[in-house]
Design a protein around this motif. Structure first.
Motif, PDB file in Angstrom:
ATOM      1  N   GLY A  73       0.786  -1.229   0.000  1.00 19.04           N
ATOM      2  CA  GLY A  73       0.000   0.000   0.000  1.00 19.04           C
ATOM      3  C   GLY A  73       0.811   1.268   0.000  1.00 19.04           C
ATOM      4  O   GLY A  73       0.566   2.163   0.821  1.00 19.04           O
ATOM      5  N   PHE A  74       1.755   1.377  -0.920  1.00 16.88           N
ATOM      6  CA  PHE A  74       2.560   2.592  -1.047  1.00 16.88           C
ATOM      7  C   PHE A  74       1.849   3.612  -1.916  1.00 16.88           C
ATOM      8  O   PHE A  74       1.270   3.289  -2.948  1.00 16.88           O
ATOM      9  N   LYS A  75       1.919   4.865  -1.477  1.00 16.84           N
ATOM     10  CA  LYS A  75       1.446   5.995  -2.285  1.00 16.84           C
ATOM     11  C   LYS A  75       2.410   7.137  -2.021  1.00 16.84           C
ATOM     12  O   LYS A  75       2.699   7.453  -0.861  1.00 16.84           O
ATOM     13  N   ASP A  76       2.900   7.742  -3.080  1.00 17.08           N
ATOM     14  CA  ASP A  76       3.867   8.836  -2.967  1.00 17.08           C
ATOM     15  C   ASP A  76       5.071   8.443  -2.118  1.00 17.08           C
ATOM     16  O   ASP A  76       5.567   9.232  -1.306  1.00 17.08           O
ATOM     17  N   GLN A  90      -5.177   0.621  -1.357  1.00 10.68           N
ATOM     18  CA  GLN A  90      -4.044   1.212  -2.074  1.00 10.68           C
ATOM     19  C   GLN A  90      -3.253   0.134  -2.813  1.00 10.68           C
ATOM     20  O   GLN A  90      -2.804   0.353  -3.946  1.00 10.68           O
ATOM     21  N   THR A  91      -3.100  -1.032  -2.205  1.00 11.37           N
ATOM     22  CA  THR A  91      -2.401  -2.139  -2.859  1.00 11.37           C
ATOM     23  C   THR A  91      -3.112  -2.519  -4.149  1.00 11.37           C
ATOM     24  O   THR A  91      -2.477  -2.693  -5.205  1.00 11.37           O
ATOM     25  N   LEU A  92      -4.431  -2.634  -4.098  1.00 12.12           N
ATOM     26  CA  LEU A  92      -5.206  -2.977  -5.305  1.00 12.12           C
ATOM     27  C   LEU A  92      -5.178  -1.842  -6.334  1.00 12.12           C
ATOM     28  O   LEU A  92      -5.171  -2.098  -7.537  1.00 12.12           O
ATOM     29  N   ASP A  93      -5.130  -0.601  -5.873  1.00 10.14           N
ATOM     30  CA  ASP A  93      -4.961   0.529  -6.803  1.00 10.14           C
ATOM     31  C   ASP A  93      -3.596   0.439  -7.502  1.00 10.14           C
ATOM     32  O   ASP A  93      -3.489   0.715  -8.698  1.00 10.14           O
ATOM     33  N   ASN A  94      -2.567   0.049  -6.757  1.00 10.24           N
ATOM     34  CA  ASN A  94      -1.235  -0.095  -7.343  1.00 10.24           C
ATOM     35  C   ASN A  94      -1.205  -1.243  -8.358  1.00 10.24           C
ATOM     36  O   ASN A  94      -0.556  -1.133  -9.404  1.00 10.24           O
ATOM     37  N   ILE A  95      -1.911  -2.317  -8.058  1.00 17.14           N
ATOM     38  CA  ILE A  95      -2.020  -3.433  -8.998  1.00 17.14           C
ATOM     39  C   ILE A  95      -2.714  -2.954 -10.270  1.00 17.14           C
ATOM     40  O   ILE A  95      -2.278  -3.243 -11.382  1.00 17.14           O
ATOM     41  N   GLN A  96      -3.778  -2.189 -10.104  1.00 12.91           N
ATOM     42  CA  GLN A  96      -4.506  -1.635 -11.257  1.00 12.91           C
ATOM     43  C   GLN A  96      -3.583  -0.778 -12.116  1.00 12.91           C
ATOM     44  O   GLN A  96      -3.615  -0.849 -13.344  1.00 12.91           O
ATOM     45  N   ALA A  97      -2.741   0.019 -11.484  1.00  9.30           N
ATOM     46  CA  ALA A  97      -1.827   0.887 -12.232  1.00  9.30           C
ATOM     47  C   ALA A  97      -0.834   0.052 -13.056  1.00  9.30           C
ATOM     48  O   ALA A  97      -0.560   0.379 -14.217  1.00  9.30           O
ATOM     49  N   VAL A  98      -0.316  -1.025 -12.482  1.00 10.57           N
ATOM     50  CA  VAL A  98       0.608  -1.893 -13.222  1.00 10.57           C
ATOM     51  C   VAL A  98      -0.121  -2.559 -14.380  1.00 10.57           C
ATOM     52  O   VAL A  98       0.383  -2.616 -15.506  1.00 10.57           O
TER      53      VAL A  98
END
Length: 162
Positions: A73-76, A90-98
């Motif tokens: 769950g990293f952001k900035d 946030q982890t799932l948002d990061n997965i979505q970004a990848v």
């Protein structure tokens, strides 16, 4: 019965048994379906992105399958605050970004592995996971672990295929 008769009976029995076994193998060999248009394609792995200062790629694509490194769950550059629900989101948002970066979407996810530092958080984790992904859900494994990088409470790694 004489010894000769016993030996003859044994040898005939062996011959009969071998004949039956051979016949069974011949029948099963001819009855087996034959694949005539099987295509085997080999695709070399394509390593995508990098881990910055860390020694890993963000994803590897082999054919139409994308294997992603674990996300937290990293952001900035910092772990988000708010506990397991915020970290999972946030982890799932990061997965979505990848996924988006390499031409995939959440509906392409076929497998996830989730690691949690506290299995008492599993229910809250599941609520966020379920709200972020749609049916049919990818296959998934979940593990309780002692510790994760950067003090994270959850890490998820996924595979996606088109």
């Amino acid at each position: 019965m004489s010894n000769v008769t016993n030996k003859l009976t044994i040898n005939l029995s062996k011959a009969l048994l071998m004949g039956v076994c051979s016949l069974g193998l011949a029948i099963s060999a001819t009855a087996a379906p034959v694949a005539t248009n099987t295509t085997i394609s080999k695709s070399s792995p394509i390593f995508l992105g990098d881990g910055g200062e860390y020694p890993f790629s963000s994803a590897v694509r082999v054919g139409d399958t994308l294997y992603m490194s674990g996300q937290i769950g990293f952001k900035d550059g910092k772990l988000v605050k708010g506990g397991i629900k915020a970290e999972t989101k946030q982890t799932l948002d990061n997965i979505q970004a990848v996924l988006l970066q390499y031409g995939y979407q959440k509906s392409n996810i076929i497998k996830c592995s989730a690691m949690l530092t506290n299995m008492d958080d599993f229910s809250d984790f599941n609520k966020v996971y379920q709200s972020e992904l749609a049916k049919p859900y990818p296959v998934r494994s979940a593990f309780g672990v002692t510790e994760l990088a950067a003090g994270a409470s959850v890490e998820i790694e996924c595979m996606a295929a088109k």
